[in-house]
Design a protein around this motif. Structure first.
Motif, mmCIF file in Angstrom:
data_model
loop_
_atom_site.group_PDB
_atom_site.id
_atom_site.type_symbol
_atom_site.label_atom_id
_atom_site.label_comp_id
_atom_site.label_asym_id
_atom_site.label_seq_id
_atom_site.Cartn_x
_atom_site.Cartn_y
_atom_site.Cartn_z
ATOM 1 N N HIS A 252 -3.958 -1.663 5.592
ATOM 2 C CA HIS A 252 -3.117 -0.518 5.975
ATOM 3 C C HIS A 252 -2.792 -0.511 7.470
ATOM 4 O O HIS A 252 -2.536 0.543 8.048
ATOM 5 C CB HIS A 252 -3.769 0.823 5.594
ATOM 6 N N HIS B 130 -2.545 -9.410 -1.957
ATOM 7 C CA HIS B 130 -2.899 -8.082 -1.450
ATOM 8 C C HIS B 130 -3.936 -8.241 -0.330
ATOM 9 O O HIS B 130 -3.788 -7.698 0.760
ATOM 10 C CB HIS B 130 -3.454 -7.218 -2.579
ATOM 11 N N ASP C 288 0.813 -1.222 0.000
ATOM 12 C CA ASP C 288 0.000 0.000 0.000
ATOM 13 C C ASP C 288 0.847 1.274 0.000
ATOM 14 O O ASP C 288 0.695 2.136 0.861
ATOM 15 C CB ASP C 288 -0.988 -0.051 1.180
ATOM 16 N N HIS D 270 -3.530 -4.454 2.262
ATOM 17 C CA HIS D 270 -4.908 -4.006 2.038
ATOM 18 C C HIS D 270 -5.567 -3.307 3.223
ATOM 19 O O HIS D 270 -6.341 -2.375 3.040
ATOM 20 C CB HIS D 270 -5.771 -5.189 1.581
ATOM 21 N N HIS E 79 -6.262 -1.244 -6.373
ATOM 22 C CA HIS E 79 -6.022 0.030 -7.067
ATOM 23 C C HIS E 79 -5.158 -0.162 -8.319
ATOM 24 O O HIS E 79 -5.392 0.483 -9.343
ATOM 25 C CB HIS E 79 -5.375 1.047 -6.119
ATOM 26 N N ASP F 116 -1.201 -2.342 -4.392
ATOM 27 C CA ASP F 116 -1.593 -0.935 -4.257
ATOM 28 C C ASP F 116 -0.357 -0.031 -4.261
ATOM 29 O O ASP F 116 -0.149 0.801 -3.375
ATOM 30 C CB ASP F 116 -2.490 -0.685 -3.033
ATOM 31 N N HIS G 20 0.687 3.409 -2.485
ATOM 32 C CA HIS G 20 -0.313 4.394 -2.909
ATOM 33 C C HIS G 20 0.267 5.682 -3.485
ATOM 34 O O HIS G 20 -0.148 6.792 -3.100
ATOM 35 C CB HIS G 20 -1.297 4.688 -1.766
HETATM 36 ZN ZN ZN Z 1 -4.513 0.111 -0.172
#
Ligand code: ZN
Length: 246
Positions: A150, A115, A8, A148, A63, A34, A10
């Motif tokens: 976080h 994920h 993540d 996933h 994502h 992600d 991001h």
């Molecule tokens: Zn995420």
């Protein structure tokens, strides 16, 4: 071999740069998906993560798959959908090729990567002992690594496999693999958008041969990432939440 486990990110390139700097020496990166979405620097993030001659093994997150056009965007929250649509025209073919990863990966007999988790590799949340218990009833190999949510977590089973426990590792805690028995589901937390109340970038270092796992946090210039999100015209809430780690 020391492994740097990330999830993540991001599109928060400043957070990723800080983690790569802080992690020291390692043999491989395992990325739990992600890589993009929410943040303002998708191309720079992909470049930082996949450049160089180190080995990287990665699985795709929701994502990433959204940006690749493989998932309907109707499953995303409005800010997520908006960020995906903003990201798509900002990546070229080679960026997209680097982002294109399977949704599950088995590494020898050592580890399984998703994920989400073994039940639903992309969208599933392993975020309670009950969900972890269900995940343990699936066949998979070695230690399981998930993202996933976080949130940094470890889930493991009692010696008779009847109960599953979860713990939230504090930054700097190192666990011997024996703590977790033969199987565990381990979440490094999020590099680029932590949601456990600690805004610092989260990651996990481990050595499966030597048998240890260490959850870590590092500071990065959060204000700079927030400014980039606002300057990009992405939803302001995506910038604000970075300051709270929520
Ligand atoms: Zn995420």
């Amino acid at each position: 071999m020391k492994i740097l486990v990330l999830s993540d990110i991001h599109a928060n390139a400043d957070a990723l740069a800080a983690v790569l700097d802080d992690a020291g020496e390692y043999g491989e990166i395992w990325s739990l998906g992600d890589v993009v979405g929410y943040g303002a620097e998708p191309a720079r993030t992909i470049e930082l993560l996949f450049s160089g001659d180190r080995t990287i093994r990665s699985v795709a997150g929701n994502h990433d798959l959204g940006v690749l056009g493989r998932l309907s965007l109707s499953g995303f929250i409005p800010e997520g959908r908006q960020a995906i649509e903003w990201t798509q025209p900002r990546l070229d073919e080679s960026d997209l090729a680097r982002l294109d990863s399977p949704s599950e990966l088995t590494i020898g007999t050592d580890a399984s990567l998703w994920h989400g988790g073994p039940i639903n590799p992309v969208w599933g949340y392993v975020n309670s002992p009950e969900k972890a218990q269900a995940a343990f009833s699936c066949p998979w190999v070695g230690f399981g690594f998930v993202g996933h949510t976080h949130q940094p977590r470890a889930y493991f089973q009692s010696s008779n496999y009847e109960a599953t426990e979860g713990l939230s590792p504090r930054p700097g805690w190192r666990f011997g693999a024996g703590t977790f028995g033969e199987r565990a589901l381990l979440n490094p937390g999020s590099v680029g958008q932590p949601r456990d109340g600690d805004p610092r970038a989260a990651y996990l270092l481990c050595d499966l041969d030597a048998g240890w796992f260490e959850w870590r946090r590092t500071r990065y210039d959060i204000k700079r990432s927030q400014q980039k999100i606002k300057a990009a015209g992405l939803p302001e809430t995506l910038a604000d939440r970075l300051g709270f780690g929520l």
